[in-house]
Motif scaffolding. Structure first.
Motif, mmCIF file in Angstrom:
data_model
loop_
_atom_site.group_PDB
_atom_site.id
_atom_site.type_symbol
_atom_site.label_atom_id
_atom_site.label_comp_id
_atom_site.label_asym_id
_atom_site.label_seq_id
_atom_site.Cartn_x
_atom_site.Cartn_y
_atom_site.Cartn_z
ATOM 1 N N LEU A 67 2.373 1.707 -3.497
ATOM 2 C CA LEU A 67 1.403 2.219 -4.476
ATOM 3 C C LEU A 67 1.091 3.693 -4.222
ATOM 4 C CD1 LEU A 67 -1.047 -0.819 -4.731
ATOM 5 C CD2 LEU A 67 0.515 -0.008 -6.500
ATOM 6 N N GLN A 68 0.977 4.075 -2.948
ATOM 7 C CA GLN A 68 0.696 5.475 -2.630
ATOM 8 C C GLN A 68 1.854 6.375 -3.072
ATOM 9 O OE1 GLN A 68 -0.078 5.308 1.576
ATOM 10 N NE2 GLN A 68 -2.233 4.754 1.318
ATOM 11 N N MET B 131 1.605 6.626 -6.839
ATOM 12 C CA MET B 131 0.504 7.518 -7.208
ATOM 13 C C MET B 131 0.933 8.974 -7.060
ATOM 14 S SD MET B 131 -2.742 7.810 -8.150
ATOM 15 C CE MET B 131 -3.649 6.308 -7.749
ATOM 16 N N ARG C 288 0.843 -1.201 0.000
ATOM 17 C CA ARG C 288 0.000 0.000 0.000
ATOM 18 C C ARG C 288 0.877 1.250 0.000
ATOM 19 N NH1 ARG C 288 -2.689 -1.318 4.126
ATOM 20 N NH2 ARG C 288 -4.367 -2.330 2.946
ATOM 21 N N GLN D 101 -12.374 -4.013 -0.944
ATOM 22 C CA GLN D 101 -12.590 -2.717 -1.595
ATOM 23 C C GLN D 101 -12.705 -1.673 -0.497
ATOM 24 O OE1 GLN D 101 -15.786 -2.419 -4.514
ATOM 25 N NE2 GLN D 101 -16.120 -0.273 -3.970
ATOM 26 N N HIS E 283 -4.804 0.519 -6.987
ATOM 27 C CA HIS E 283 -5.218 1.848 -6.552
ATOM 28 C C HIS E 283 -5.724 2.603 -7.767
ATOM 29 C CE1 HIS E 283 -3.026 2.387 -2.445
ATOM 30 N NE2 HIS E 283 -3.679 1.233 -2.530
ATOM 31 N N SER E 284 -6.909 3.186 -7.601
ATOM 32 C CA SER E 284 -7.540 3.855 -8.743
ATOM 33 C C SER E 284 -8.034 5.229 -8.305
ATOM 34 C CB SER E 284 -8.700 3.001 -9.251
ATOM 35 O OG SER E 284 -9.301 3.616 -10.368
ATOM 36 N N ASN F 131 -8.254 7.729 -2.678
ATOM 37 C CA ASN F 131 -8.114 6.752 -3.752
ATOM 38 C C ASN F 131 -8.852 5.470 -3.390
ATOM 39 O OD1 ASN F 131 -6.325 8.629 -4.879
ATOM 40 N ND2 ASN F 131 -4.558 7.653 -3.899
ATOM 41 N N GLU G 255 -9.021 1.509 -3.246
ATOM 42 C CA GLU G 255 -8.070 0.414 -3.144
ATOM 43 C C GLU G 255 -8.819 -0.903 -3.297
ATOM 44 O OE1 GLU G 255 -5.778 -1.647 0.484
ATOM 45 O OE2 GLU G 255 -5.071 0.403 0.089
ATOM 46 N N GLU H 176 -11.701 2.775 0.537
ATOM 47 C CA GLU H 176 -11.210 4.077 0.135
ATOM 48 C C GLU H 176 -10.196 4.535 1.171
ATOM 49 O OE1 GLU H 176 -12.910 8.539 -0.979
ATOM 50 O OE2 GLU H 176 -14.263 6.832 -0.903
ATOM 51 N N ASN H 177 -8.958 4.826 0.721
ATOM 52 C CA ASN H 177 -7.924 5.195 1.669
ATOM 53 C C ASN H 177 -7.987 6.680 2.006
ATOM 54 O OD1 ASN H 177 -6.675 6.535 -0.486
ATOM 55 N ND2 ASN H 177 -5.418 4.746 -1.004
ATOM 56 N N GLN I 32 -4.576 4.505 -12.705
ATOM 57 C CA GLN I 32 -4.719 3.182 -12.091
ATOM 58 C C GLN I 32 -3.326 2.559 -11.948
ATOM 59 O OE1 GLN I 32 -7.762 1.812 -15.064
ATOM 60 N NE2 GLN I 32 -8.756 1.012 -13.214
#
Length: 515
Positions: free
Chosen positions: A55-56, A59, A52, A148, A171-172, A155, A157, A150-151, A185
């Motif tokens: 990915l953050q 992003m 995580r 599923q 992550h979208s 975003n 997740e 939302e962080n 994405q």
């Protein structure tokens, strides 16, 4: 006895060093196993947390790239994230174009341009919602949404799983810049859970084994280090004997409990050595004191055997001398028994309220009837009540009186004085005898010590009276003060707490114990 009891009994019978080693190693082992178990149970969460964060960060890097207005291309995205295992797909709504860092086929959970355009958000929206995946459409492609959420960054997740149990974290988000709106994405394939756990457990097991072995070795070293002073005490104790009490243990090192133990042990040996020296001196002095009267008795017995049977004068002289020496021996033995019982704490002190004036007056009366040229003078300045054993106080005063009668000058006087102050009562006995030299005063309470070094028999005595006097005063928490001048005489002053200050509380305490 159960197995558990046998184990406990066996542990308690182990050497202290082994017990410390087992406790230290055992506690460390349990802590290590608990920590390892916790890590194994939470390895999946730890992996997700690590991915995580990756990915953050990716992003954020893509968003900064878009903010800078640089041209988008597959190569640019690949170079941007080439140092990570993250793949990215960016769709530009303004250009209606998708850019990917993904080599080969694009995974089905990545929204294609047609689908993205169908879900185009309001262009005037300041904070467009992130692009949601449709679970039904994903299921048709062989993927299931496991998680599923939302962080904190807004975003979406997803944790996705396909039919072959491969897992992906996705992550979208929608991101708006001056150049338009973008759909970003990012995803990363998660490691195979079983393999990762097995690999992690294998490495953890090796680390645990090394840690446990190290803990026991360190525990063994620490126990030996801690118990080193104990070993030194044991070795010193083995070297110590009655013939040699000079052995001591070094007190070098930190000021810890072991040093305190060493100091205590050395102090104990000091007391033992002092006691043995006093005992040897006591035996030597007692032997010397008893040898003389026994020799005299034996001599006069031989004299009677040779000439006394037919000579009444020799017979009477021998009988008188034998009686004198037996009386001396009897007094000596009584005093020795008194001191022996006092050393063993076998003497009972029966304290009660009593008058110092009364015991002093009784002493004066008894001295008056003695056939001596020394007369008592009683001076009573106040009525003094103390909490003490009457018989022992009388014995105390007679010890001083006997010494005064022995050393006082002919036609002299022995002054007996009683007085008090606010807290203490006093009784003193003064003579006008030969006096005591200043260097001898600290020694006069030692057993068998006599100021006449040659043990002159012109003045009888055992050398034990003042030792008994000191014990009597110690048992009454009193104090003896000695003043003397050679050729002028000696004063022995005894200091007691008044009954009002001490005795009432002690009497109440004694009464409660009896009840």
């Amino acid at each position: 006895m159960s197995k558990r009891d046998k184990l406990i009994s066996g542990f308690h019978h182990m050497a202290i060093a082994k017990r410390i080693t087992l406790l230290y190693g055992g506690i460390f082992t349990l802590s290590l196993l608990f920590l390892s178990g916790f890590m194994i149970l939470n390895i999946s969460s730890m992996q997700q947390s690590t991915m995580r964060k990756e990915l953050q960060d990716s992003m954020k890097a893509v968003q900064e790239y878009l903010d800078e207005g640089k041209p988008l291309s597959d190569e640019a995205l690949f170079e941007l994230l080439e140092d990570s295992y993250v793949e990215v797909s960016v769709f530009s709504y303004a250009e209606n174009e998708m850019y990917n860092s993904i080599p080969g086929n694009i995974p089905p959970f990545i929204l294609h341009p047609e689908a993205a355009m169908q879900r185009l958000p309001e262009r005037n929206g300041e904070n467009p919602e992130p692009p949601y995946l449709k679970e039904k459409e994903l299921r048709e492609t062989g993927f299931e949404i496991s998680v599923q959420r939302e962080n904190k960054s807004g975003n979406l997740e997803y944790i996705l799983e396909n039919e072959t149990d491969q897992q992906f974290m996705l992550h979208s988000a929608h991101y708006k810049t001056e150049n338009g709106l973008y759909q970003i994405q990012l995803f990363r394939m998660m490691a195979d859970g079983g393999y990762m756990i097995w690999n992690f457990m294998s490495k953890l097991l090796i680390a645990d084994v090394i840690g446990i072995l190290g803990a026991f070795l360190i525990g063994k070293y620490i126990s030996r280090r801690m118990l080193k002073p104990v070993a030194a005490i044991r070795e010193a104790a083995e070297r110590i004997s009655i013939e040699d009490l000079s052995q001591r243990i070094s007190t070098e090192g930190p000021d810890d409990e072991m040093k305190e133990l060493t100091v205590t042990f050395n102090s104990m040996i000091d007391r033992l050595e002092n006691s043995f020296q006093k005992q040897n001196q006591f035996i030597s002095d007692a032997s010397h004191e008893l040898r003389t009267p026994i020799s005299v008795i034996q001599g006069y017995a031989n004299l009677i055997n040779r000439w006394g049977k037919s000579d009444p004068a020799v017979l009477q002289e021998s009988i008188d001398s034998i009686l004198t020496e037996t009386e001396h021996m009897s007094a000596l033995i009584r005093q020795l028994l008194f001191l022996a019982k006092s050393d063993q704490h076998r003497l009972s002190v029966q304290k009660a309220q009593m008058s110092l004036n009364e015991v002093a007056a009784e002493l004066a009366r008894e001295m008056e009837v003695l056939d001596v040229n020394v007369k008592p003078v009683l001076i009573e300045e106040a009525q003094v009540e103390i909490f003490a054993d009457y018989a022992l106080i009388k014995q105390l005063l007679w010890i001083y009186a006997e010494n005064a009668l022995k050393y006082a000058k002919d036609d002299g006087a022995v002054e007996i004085r009683v007085w008090k102050d606010r807290k203490y009562g006093y009784v003193s006995i003064r003579d006008n005898g030969v006096g005591i030299a200043a260097q001898d005063i600290p020694k006069i309470f030692d057993r068998f010590y006599r100021v006449d070094k040659s043990r002159n028999k012109e003045i009888s005595g055992t050398g034990l009276g003042l030792a008994i006097a000191r014990w009597i005063m110690d048992s009454h928490d009193g104090e003896i003060l000695v003043e003397s001048k050679v050729g002028e005489g000696t004063v022995f002053t005894n200091k007691f707490r008044l009954f009002a200050a001490e005795g009432k509380n002690e009497a109440k305490s004694k009464q409660k114990k009896e009840e």
